[in-house]
Structure formats: C-alpha cells, structure tokens
Design a protein around this motif. Structure first.
Motif, PDB file in Angstrom:
ATOM      1  N   THR A 333       0.873  -1.148  -0.339  1.00 53.99           N
ATOM      2  CA  THR A 333      -0.002   0.017   0.030  1.00 53.99           C
ATOM      3  C   THR A 333       0.908   1.219  -0.015  1.00 53.99           C
ATOM      4  O   THR A 333       1.778   1.291   0.468  1.00 53.99           O
ATOM      5  N   ASP A 334       0.491   2.199  -0.786  1.00 57.59           N
ATOM      6  CA  ASP A 334       1.410   3.405  -0.801  1.00 57.59           C
ATOM      7  C   ASP A 334       0.625   4.688  -1.330  1.00 57.59           C
ATOM      8  O   ASP A 334       0.386   5.004  -2.442  1.00 57.59           O
ATOM      9  N   ALA A 335      -0.041   5.469  -0.466  1.00 60.05           N
ATOM     10  CA  ALA A 335      -1.041   6.377  -1.126  1.00 60.05           C
ATOM     11  C   ALA A 335      -0.253   7.632  -1.457  1.00 60.05           C
ATOM     12  O   ALA A 335      -0.662   8.407  -2.296  1.00 60.05           O
ATOM     13  N   GLN A 336       1.066   7.997  -1.095  1.00 59.78           N
ATOM     14  CA  GLN A 336       1.844   8.957  -1.282  1.00 59.78           C
ATOM     15  C   GLN A 336       2.502   8.932  -2.568  1.00 59.78           C
ATOM     16  O   GLN A 336       2.572   9.884  -3.526  1.00 59.78           O
ATOM     17  N   GLY A 337       3.217   7.838  -2.893  1.00 60.05           N
ATOM     18  CA  GLY A 337       3.915   7.350  -3.954  1.00 60.05           C
ATOM     19  C   GLY A 337       4.949   8.116  -4.483  1.00 60.05           C
ATOM     20  O   GLY A 337       5.510   8.818  -3.646  1.00 60.05           O
ATOM     21  N   ILE A 338       4.962   8.677  -5.865  1.00 62.88           N
ATOM     22  CA  ILE A 338       5.824   9.491  -6.394  1.00 62.88           C
ATOM     23  C   ILE A 338       5.122  10.637  -7.011  1.00 62.88           C
ATOM     24  O   ILE A 338       5.988  11.809  -7.004  1.00 62.88           O
ATOM     25  N   LYS A 348      -5.838  13.267 -12.637  1.00 63.35           N
ATOM     26  CA  LYS A 348      -6.895  12.698 -13.011  1.00 63.35           C
ATOM     27  C   LYS A 348      -8.037  13.848 -13.498  1.00 63.35           C
ATOM     28  O   LYS A 348      -8.878  13.473 -14.490  1.00 63.35           O
ATOM     29  N   ARG A 349      -8.283  14.696 -12.734  1.00 59.54           N
ATOM     30  CA  ARG A 349      -9.422  15.671 -13.015  1.00 59.54           C
ATOM     31  C   ARG A 349      -9.091  16.446 -13.997  1.00 59.54           C
ATOM     32  O   ARG A 349      -9.898  16.545 -15.110  1.00 59.54           O
ATOM     33  N   GLU A 350      -7.792  16.744 -14.402  1.00 60.11           N
ATOM     34  CA  GLU A 350      -7.318  17.669 -15.530  1.00 60.11           C
ATOM     35  C   GLU A 350      -7.364  16.586 -16.845  1.00 60.11           C
ATOM     36  O   GLU A 350      -7.784  17.306 -17.946  1.00 60.11           O
ATOM     37  N   LEU A 351      -7.099  15.472 -16.869  1.00 62.81           N
ATOM     38  CA  LEU A 351      -7.288  14.723 -18.127  1.00 62.81           C
ATOM     39  C   LEU A 351      -8.825  14.216 -18.447  1.00 62.81           C
ATOM     40  O   LEU A 351      -8.969  14.451 -19.518  1.00 62.81           O
ATOM     41  N   GLU A 401      -3.119   2.958 -10.654  1.00 64.09           N
ATOM     42  CA  GLU A 401      -4.257   3.732 -10.385  1.00 64.09           C
ATOM     43  C   GLU A 401      -4.669   4.710 -11.520  1.00 64.09           C
ATOM     44  O   GLU A 401      -5.689   4.761 -12.159  1.00 64.09           O
ATOM     45  N   LEU A 402      -3.589   5.500 -11.789  1.00 67.07           N
ATOM     46  CA  LEU A 402      -3.615   6.402 -13.031  1.00 67.07           C
ATOM     47  C   LEU A 402      -4.296   5.684 -14.395  1.00 67.07           C
ATOM     48  O   LEU A 402      -5.051   6.146 -15.054  1.00 67.07           O
ATOM     49  N   LEU A 403      -3.401   4.579 -14.561  1.00 70.59           N
ATOM     50  CA  LEU A 403      -3.493   3.887 -15.928  1.00 70.59           C
ATOM     51  C   LEU A 403      -4.973   3.332 -15.968  1.00 70.59           C
ATOM     52  O   LEU A 403      -5.637   3.392 -16.789  1.00 70.59           O
ATOM     53  N   ARG A 404      -5.660   2.810 -14.871  1.00 68.72           N
ATOM     54  CA  ARG A 404      -6.866   2.225 -14.590  1.00 68.72           C
ATOM     55  C   ARG A 404      -8.002   3.311 -14.960  1.00 68.72           C
ATOM     56  O   ARG A 404      -8.740   3.183 -15.564  1.00 68.72           O
ATOM     57  N   ALA A 434       1.731  -7.900 -19.696  1.00 66.26           N
ATOM     58  CA  ALA A 434       2.071  -7.150 -18.331  1.00 66.26           C
ATOM     59  C   ALA A 434       1.635  -8.055 -17.153  1.00 66.26           C
ATOM     60  O   ALA A 434       0.452  -8.902 -17.376  1.00 66.26           O
ATOM     61  N   ALA A 435       1.796  -7.800 -15.916  1.00 65.27           N
ATOM     62  CA  ALA A 435       1.308  -8.520 -14.872  1.00 65.27           C
ATOM     63  C   ALA A 435       0.069  -7.827 -14.381  1.00 65.27           C
ATOM     64  O   ALA A 435      -0.819  -8.204 -13.742  1.00 65.27           O
ATOM     65  N   PHE A 436       0.223  -6.339 -14.265  1.00 67.56           N
ATOM     66  CA  PHE A 436      -1.166  -5.603 -14.156  1.00 67.56           C
ATOM     67  C   PHE A 436      -1.774  -5.354 -15.539  1.00 67.56           C
ATOM     68  O   PHE A 436      -1.071  -4.537 -16.469  1.00 67.56           O
ATOM     69  N   THR A 437      -3.006  -5.641 -15.766  1.00 64.90           N
ATOM     70  CA  THR A 437      -3.675  -5.770 -17.024  1.00 64.90           C
ATOM     71  C   THR A 437      -4.854  -4.659 -17.221  1.00 64.90           C
ATOM     72  O   THR A 437      -5.175  -4.415 -18.394  1.00 64.90           O
ATOM     73  N   ASP A 438      -5.090  -4.056 -16.514  1.00 65.24           N
ATOM     74  CA  ASP A 438      -6.339  -3.278 -16.491  1.00 65.24           C
ATOM     75  C   ASP A 438      -6.055  -1.754 -16.487  1.00 65.24           C
ATOM     76  O   ASP A 438      -6.019  -0.765 -16.161  1.00 65.24           O
TER      77      ASP A 438
END
Length: 524
Positions: A333-338, A348-351, A401-404, A434-438
């Motif tokens: 789990t990592d809410a702050q991330g990079i 996300k909002r601007e995209l 999260e962003l790519l999804r 990929a391992a993550f596919t969504d």
C-alpha cells in the motif's frame, strides 16, 4: 504544418547578442562572469518566454543592476506602433530577474518583442533592447503543432566546452522551428562541480568554462543562483531562448542527486545536510530563472497543464517534491507514492476535463525503466519501477491507479515523454505482456541528455508490460558529449489529419527513430 516563417536567425539575435556583448565568458577556474559596467542597465543573459497560450505569454529577463523592466511587442520586426508593457522593478531580492505577462495577444501569430531595462531613477536612461520572438498557441485545429523535448544539462562534469561550440544541440532544435520546448528536468547540476579540464579516455582534453559557483556543490541561495546563470553563458542556449518558448520541469539535480523530502544527507561535500533547506533555496532560484507563473501562486507548484490549442494539452508532472522516501519500494500500500495524493487527483481531474486530441504527459522520470538509488549502499529505487515483474508495488500502485482511471474514463490520446536516464528509447506498454492488465496500451518516449554524461540502457520492469522498440545508448557509463550520445525528441501534430509523429534525434538533428500515432485509436 501551418507554421509561419520566423525571421532569420541573425535578425532574431541582433538585439539579444548586442545586449550580450558586455558579457565576458570566464575561462579560468573560479572565474565569475564579468559585466562591463556603464551608466545603463544591461541584459547580458538574454531573454526567454514561457506559459505561452493562445492569448498570452510570460517574458523573462535578468539585469546587471536595479532596473525597471519594460516590454514592447509588435507584429513585425520593425516594431512600428509597438504595444508597451510595464513590468516589475528588478532588484537584489530576485537576483535582478523579472517576468512580465503579456495579455490580449492574437492566437496562432508570431509575436516580436523587445525588452528594455530602464534606470529606476531616470526612465529615459534605458539599456540596449534585447529582442526575441515566439508564436502563440493556435485557436484552429488545422494549425499544426510542433515541439521538442529533452533534459539533463551540464551533468557529470561536462559543462560548456567552447572548443566544441558549447551546447550545440540547441542550434539543431531551433532549426526545426518548434512552437515550444519541454525540458524534462535536471536543468542544472547543482550537485555537480566543474573543473577547468577533464582528461578523456582517448587522450583528448575536455575544457569547461568555469565559474565560482560551479566550483563546489550548491548550498547557499547565491550558489544555486549561480548554477542557473551558468548555462546562460552559452550563446546557443541564449539564442534558443530568444526564439523558442519553454515548458520547464525540475527533477533531482536542481538540488542534489536522488533527493526526496525529509532526507538528511550523508554526503561529506555538504555542510548543510537537511535536504528540505537545500530544496527551498533551489526552488527560489528555479522560480527566479524560469518564466513559470504557477510558482507565484500561494501553493507555488511546478505541476500544471499547458493548453496549446485544440490538438494538444501538455500535463507537466513533478515527481520530486511530493514523493515518499527512496526505499526498496516493495510496499503493498502506498498512498503518497511518487506524485503525492493531491497531484494524482489533480492529474486525473485535468485529464478528464481535457478536450484536446492529444494529451502529452511530460514526466520527469520514466515509468517502466528500473532506476536504482544506491548512494547510501542500499538497493533503493529512485523512479517508479523497482525490478519486480509482478503485480504493482510501492510507487507503481499510483501509476496503476492512474492507468486504470484513463482506461475506464475512456481518455484517449495519452503519450508519455521523459528524459532522466541519459539515452534515447521508445517503449510500448501493452497489457497482454503485463502483470497488471487493467489499462489501455500506450507509448513512452525517452530522449536526453542535452549536454551530460551518457549511460547504458536501464533494465525493464514487466509490471506494465513494456517492450523496448528502439534504443540508442552507450555500453559504458558517463560517456562525454565529445563522443556523441546526446539526444532530443520531436513531436509533430498534423493540422489536417491530427496524426502525431514522434522522432528521436541525435545532437545534430539526425533522425534515429520515427513513430506515427493515429488520433483516437486505442491499442496502437
């Protein structure tokens, strides 16, 4: 492309080089730039523009003494019936730098401008005007867009070498007549002192222009300011700034290598060990030496979106200021991330709001390339990918999260551009690998450095399924610019078809790789 012809390079630079005639390039170790003093202010560091939209632009200048900044604009080089803009007083508190916002400009037009620096006590006494030009963003879709990008300037001990013509890559980029330039970070190497000479492996000698502020790692505000001034000693860069607006990011070397908030340095070269103190000083110098309006807001942020007509929005990220500490980065789990939570929500909002055909995400670090941080002897991670090819961990969680989000909101036309790793490459990300596919397939293009050491290609992390379609990199570390491996990228968006063409180019402009992307198409 519907680009209007620029004035000849000689005419563009007439004013800027005349004003720069007082600037003496130092050649001895520890020498500082000498400005021949007279009774009038001088702008020997040239001019530059940023935050250019369809109707506005931000003009920057630096004086050699207290002065009032005045800008005049015109539709022609003759400056008949110019429009005048009164800017700020330039003084010691901003290192004699200043910016003036030009509003009410016509869209898609070439704007000629000149900056005058007037004596604050006698406005009739003004120095030699410094001229420049830029093109406002188009209002019509049929007007195409072209930009270039790269990063990493004066790194690893390789500074301005007058024997090789200085930063020659800027001349090649200017020859393409781009609408703007994205610098993907590492505009300076505040942690990279320069020596007058460096012995090259083949027996040649590399010669650097040196200054007092570049003789040690930057710690004081004056030293950080001196690092930003250093690059403006290069004639090619000053000429480029007078012709091409910039969108500037920052990364680690504006402060110190691989830094993160809250870090306490163990590097013996530093007497100030608190990175937050160093970053605040670097950020002030950064805000003084580049025309970025968001840095003047209360939150002083670097991340922002630049709207450039119906075809293009540029989303400028800051992967440095809000990141968590560098670690093995294998948290579940990592809410702050990079990016930090607030920046991720903003992105996300601007995209979602963007109606541009193409949405270029200017990232100061790559996504699927493993960039280690072993400075303290630990196997820490500096970028996003941590080398585990499985499900997202650590900072990868935010990117997942962003790519999804992009996929499920059906946001099309996202393309990632970056620099940082000191070579050029093209990666295609595909969920079937990929391992993550969504997520939907996308491209990431890397190109740099501008003038720094070149390095071998980084390993790929399979979490998001990258395939390296093209790469050019040396096989040994810290190859000097004298041996090539200096790169930039170019993006062309056609005004008729809206096709986006990416070209990865060498220092002299030679095309190494080309990829054409179709608008609105998923999975290309």
């Amino acid at each position: 492309m519907s680009h209007r012809p620029l004035p000849g390079r000689r005419s563009v630079l007439r004013g800027s080089l005349a004003a720069s005639a007082a600037l003496t390039l130092p050649v001895g170790p520890g020498a500082a730039p000498a400005l021949a003093l007279s009774g009038r202010p001088k702008a020997g560091w040239g001019v530059q523009t940023g935050d250019v939209t369809a109707h506005s632009g931000l003009v920057w200048v630096r004086s050699d003494r207290p002065a009032r900044m005045i800008v005049e604009t015109s539709a022609t080089e003759s400056f008949r019936n110019p429009r005048r803009w009164y800017g700020p007083l330039l003084g010691k508190d901003s290192d004699f730098t200043g910016r003036t916002l030009l509003r009410g400009l016509p869209p898609g037009e070439q704007i000629h401008y000149r900056v005058l620096l007037a004596d604050p006590d006698d406005p009739r006494r003004a120095g030699e005007p410094v001229t420049g030009t830029f093109r406002t963003a188009p209002a019509r879709r049929r007007d195409g867009v072209r930009f270039v990008w790269s990063g990493d300037l004066a790194g690893q001990g390789w500074g301005i070498n007058p024997e090789l013509g200085g930063y020659r890559i800027y001349e090649a980029m200017a020859a393409l007549d781009p609408d703007f330039f994205i610098c993907s970070g590492d505009n300076v190497y505040a942690d990279g002192p320069l020596t007058e000479t460096v012995a090259l492996p083949d027996g040649r000698t590399w010669r650097n222009i040196t200054t007092e502020e570049k003789a040690k790692v930057a710690e004081t505000l004056a030293e950080f300011r001196g690092n930003f001034r250093y690059n403006l000693l290069d004639e090619n860069l000053r000429a480029f700034n007078a012709q091409v607006p910039s969108i500037i990011q920052w990364d680690d070397h504006e402060v110190t290598n691989n830094w993160y908030p809250g870090e306490i340095l163990t590097d013996s070269r530093y007497t100030e060990k608190n990175v937050d103190v160093l970053a605040a000083r670097a950020r002030q110098a950064f805000s003084e030496y580049f025309p970025i309006s968001t840095l003047r807001r209360p939150d002083g942020r670097i991340y922002r979106v630049q709207h450039y007509g119906p075809l293009l929005d540029v989303f400028v990220l800051d992967m440095r200021t809000y990141r968590n500490a560098n670690s093995t980065d294998d948290q579940t789990t990592d809410a702050q991330g990079i990016l930090g939570r607030e920046q991720l929500q903003w992105l996300k909002r601007e995209l979602s709001r963007s109606r541009a055909v193409w949405k270029v995400i200017a990232s100061d670090m790559p996504l699927g390339l493993v960039v280690p941080d072993t400075g303290d002897g630990k196997p820490n991670i500096e970028a996003v990918a941590q080398g585990d090819p499985g499900a997202p961990l650590g900072r990868e969680l935010q990117i997942a999260e962003l790519l999804r989000f992009i996929k499920h909101r059906r946001i099309t036309g996202t393309v990632w551009v970056t620099a940082d790793v000191h070579y050029t490459s093209a990666q295609h990300y595909q969920p079937s690998r990929a391992a993550f596919t969504d997520f939907e397939p996308f491209w990431e293009f890397v190109s740099g450095p501008l003038n720094a050491g070149a390095f071998p290609a980084n390993a790929l992390d399979n979490t998001f399924g990258p395939e390296r379609v093209f790469v050019k990199a040396p096989t040994t570390a810290n190859v000097s610019p004298a041996n090539g491996y200096q790169f930039f990228g170019e993006v062309d968006i056609d005004g008729d078809t809206a096709e986006l063409t990416v070209r990865l180019r060498e220092q002299d402009g030679t095309v190494l790789f080309t990829k054409v992307l179709q608008p609105g198409r998923v999975g290309q």
